[in-house]
Design a protein around this motif. Structure first.
Motif, short mmCIF file in Angstrom:
data_model
loop_
_atom_site.label_atom_id
_atom_site.label_comp_id
_atom_site.label_asym_id
_atom_site.label_seq_id
_atom_site.Cartn_x
_atom_site.Cartn_y
_atom_site.Cartn_z
N ALA A 206 -5.95 -4.96 -0.22
CA ALA A 206 -6.90 -3.75 -1.12
C ALA A 206 -5.97 -4.06 -2.35
O ALA A 206 -4.45 -3.90 -2.06
CB ALA A 206 -7.62 -2.49 -0.15
N ASP A 207 -6.93 -2.83 -3.04
CA ASP A 207 -6.26 -2.60 -4.21
C ASP A 207 -5.41 -2.04 -5.07
O ASP A 207 -5.09 -1.50 -6.06
CB ASP A 207 -6.82 -3.15 -5.80
CG ASP A 207 -8.28 -3.01 -5.39
OD1 ASP A 207 -8.97 -1.62 -5.51
OD2 ASP A 207 -9.63 -3.67 -6.55
N GLY A 208 -5.60 -0.58 -3.78
CA GLY A 208 -4.71 0.81 -3.62
C GLY A 208 -5.60 1.71 -3.05
O GLY A 208 -5.07 0.70 -1.42
N LEU B 204 -11.57 -2.99 -1.59
CA LEU B 204 -11.08 -3.92 -0.35
C LEU B 204 -11.77 -5.02 -1.34
O LEU B 204 -12.52 -5.18 -2.10
CB LEU B 204 -12.37 -3.27 0.78
CG LEU B 204 -12.27 -4.80 1.79
CD1 LEU B 204 -11.12 -4.43 2.82
CD2 LEU B 204 -13.35 -4.28 2.62
N LEU B 205 -10.53 -5.82 -1.02
CA LEU B 205 -10.54 -7.89 -1.87
C LEU B 205 -10.33 -8.81 -0.58
O LEU B 205 -10.90 -9.36 -0.83
CB LEU B 205 -9.35 -7.29 -2.39
CG LEU B 205 -9.24 -5.91 -3.92
CD1 LEU B 205 -7.95 -7.07 -4.46
CD2 LEU B 205 -9.99 -6.60 -4.41
N SER B 206 -10.12 -8.11 0.72
CA SER B 206 -10.66 -9.55 1.70
C SER B 206 -10.36 -8.57 3.11
O SER B 206 -9.54 -7.67 3.28
CB SER B 206 -8.91 -9.99 1.90
OG SER B 206 -7.95 -9.84 1.63
N LEU B 207 -11.24 -9.05 3.96
CA LEU B 207 -10.87 -8.48 5.46
C LEU B 207 -10.47 -9.97 6.17
O LEU B 207 -11.81 -10.47 6.47
CB LEU B 207 -12.16 -8.15 5.44
CG LEU B 207 -13.17 -7.70 6.75
CD1 LEU B 207 -12.37 -6.77 7.69
CD2 LEU B 207 -14.34 -7.18 6.49
N GLY B 208 -9.88 -9.41 7.73
CA GLY B 208 -10.01 -10.76 8.13
C GLY B 208 -9.81 -10.27 9.87
O GLY B 208 -9.45 -8.74 10.26
N ALA B 209 -10.39 -10.66 10.96
CA ALA B 209 -10.84 -9.93 12.37
C ALA B 209 -10.10 -11.36 12.80
O ALA B 209 -10.57 -12.46 12.90
CB ALA B 209 -11.64 -9.30 12.19
N ALA B 210 -9.53 -11.30 14.20
CA ALA B 210 -9.30 -12.26 15.07
C ALA B 210 -9.57 -10.74 16.30
O ALA B 210 -9.55 -10.47 16.94
CB ALA B 210 -7.97 -12.30 15.11
#
Length: 200
Positions: free
Chosen positions: A18-20, A28-34
């Motif tokens: 995120a940028d803050g 929220l700028l990017s979201l990763g999940a596994a």
């Protein structure tokens, strides 16, 4: 309720960039999940953390940002203004993926630490889809899990003080998907670990 009738949990490692510090004013700028593994009445079964994954980059929702946060993630905010997914679309896709991989299990978000990622994830899910596939409390903090098993105060815990065999061998890159996979492997190790002073 009989232990044999408890609904299984599917643990999904999530990392966000995120940028803050908080959602709303910041984005929220990017979201990763596994998928990290599944737990039922018979115990925890680890998954191959690279097999079932999700990643997306999102369009910022405001003009405010903290420059240092962008340095950490390496994301180009100007590019995301043009190329990032609309948050409603991104979170709808993520919710659909969570439900598909969970099947008959209840999804549980997990992170190290989970507090920052959960804050952004839950806020975005409610704001842009109106619901959360994790409910309002389906969140597991790996830092707390380690502190409990190790018998340590929470604020005494840091990855650098954890036994090396618990940590993933993957580097922490600050790319959301890389870090989600790394954390999924950490969770699998923590779930199998009986605690300090015991054989591996």
């Amino acid at each position: 309720m009989s232990a044999r009738r408890v609904k299984p949990s599917l643990y999904i490692s999530v990392d966000v960039e995120a940028d803050g510090p908080i959602p709303g004013p910041y984005s929220l700028l990017s979201l990763g999940a596994a998928v990290a593994g599944r737990q039922d009445a018979d115990g925890f079964t680890a998954a191959d953390a690279t097999r079932q994954t999700f990643y997306c980059e999102l369009r910022p929702i405001s003009d405010e940002f903290v420059p240092e946060a962008l340095v950490v993630s390496g994301l180009d905010r100007d590019r995301l203004v043009v190329e990032g997914l609309e948050p409603a679309l991104a979170l709808a896709r993520f919710t659909r993926w969570v439900r598909e991989v969970s099947g008959d299990a209840q999804p549980v978000m997990c992170g190290y630490p989970a507090s920052y990622d959960w804050t952004f994830l839950y806020w975005y899910l409610i704001r842009f889809t109106g619901e959360s596939p994790f409910g309002h409390s389906g969140c597991l903090d790996m830092k707390t899990l380690y502190a409990t098993k190790a018998g340590l105060p929470l604020r005494a815990v840091a990855k650098r003080t954890m036994p090396a065999h618990l940590l993933s061998r993957r580097p922490h890159t600050h790319h959301a998907l890389d870090d989600a996979v790394e954390q999924a492997e950490l969770l699998a190790n923590l779930m199998a670990w009986p605690g300090p002073g015991t054989p591996r």
